[in-house]
Design a protein around this motif. Structure first.
Motif: not given
Length: 256
Positions: A143-145, A159-165, A167-169, A213-222
């Motif tokens: 459970n990454a959450d 906290a930022v847990v990286t993976g397939k999804t 998760v940011i808390c 969230m923006t950093a992770a989303a932008f990075y993934g979209l790139a």
């Protein structure tokens, strides 16, 4: 993704002081330059604090940590805290050896990170949640959450847990990022460069949750954008296109 965060970071061109691992220095520098921020790599103990005072953000990455590096990281982190600029801690492979575990404990006793970022195995280890790891890689499942929430609470940070999804808390709020591509797992330093981009986004005036969230989303979209090119046949051909994609307008990367 909050596109204004990307635009604000690029307009300011923040200087990010990297105390990072030797394997990824060139990749991190080129990737961050493409994104629109300015990297500096300065690990000498004699200048670590001074460089942090001159920077807009500090990234501490223990991937190829030595005892001398640890002293420099603490000096830079303390200076960043005193100046009031963001600090990102990436505890690479913290579960692999007692030296790494002790080093991260030492850092966290003296430095207040703005964000602790890592894969599930790394962050699980920080809060004593059982998780299978292999070297610096996370190979377990769980459970990454829960991990993100416990890290955020225990260390009073985001906290930022990286993976397939991803998760940011932050302050009991859980956010999830679903962008990205499996090919990122086939290149060295993908998570490390994300730490660089995250550090740059943290220099803006939005909330930490939105910045992360923006950093992770932008990075993934790139990564998605680069992987979709017809001339990408694997990790080697992916890399230059990924560096290019990090320079694009975020609007051009948004999923249709």
């Amino acid at each position: 993704m909050n596109q204004s965060i990307i635009h604000e970071a690029r307009e300011a061109t923040p200087l990010i002081h990297h105390l990072t691992n030797q394997v990824v220095m060139n990749f991190s520098a080129n990737g961050l330059l493409s994104f629109g921020a300015a990297p500096v790599m300065a690990k000498a103990e004699e200048e670590a604090a001074d460089m942090a005072y001159n920077a807009d953000g500090v990234l501490l990455n223990i991937g190829t940590l030595t005892a001398d590096d640890l002293s420099s990281m603490v000096r830079a982190g303390v200076a960043a805290n005193e100046k009031g600029i963001p600090v990102v801690l990436d505890p690479v492979g913290v579960a692999a050896t007692p030296f790494r575990k002790t080093a991260v404990k030492n850092i966290l006793e003296q430095v207040k990170p703005t964000v602790i970022k890592g894969n599930a195995g790394e962050l699980a280890h920080l809060v004593e949640i059982p998780w299978e790891t292999k070297g610096v890689e996370s190979v377990g499942d769980g459970n990454a959450d829960e991990i993100a929430a416990k890290v955020a609470k225990m260390y009073q940070t985001a906290a930022v847990v990286t993976g397939k999804t991803d998760v940011i808390c932050i302050e009991n709020e859980i956010l999830q990022n679903h962008t990205g591509h499996p090919i990122l797992g086939k290149i060295t330093g993908a998570g490390c460069l994300l730490g660089s981009v995250l550090s740059a986004c943290l220099t803006t005036n939005e909330s930490i949750g939105q910045q992360a969230m923006t950093a992770a989303a932008f990075y993934g979209l790139a990564a998605e954008h680069a992987a979709e090119r017809t001339d990408v046949n694997g990790p080697g051909t992916f890399l230059p296109h990924f560096i290019d994609a990090l320079s694009l307008n975020p609007a051009a990367l948004e999923r249709k």
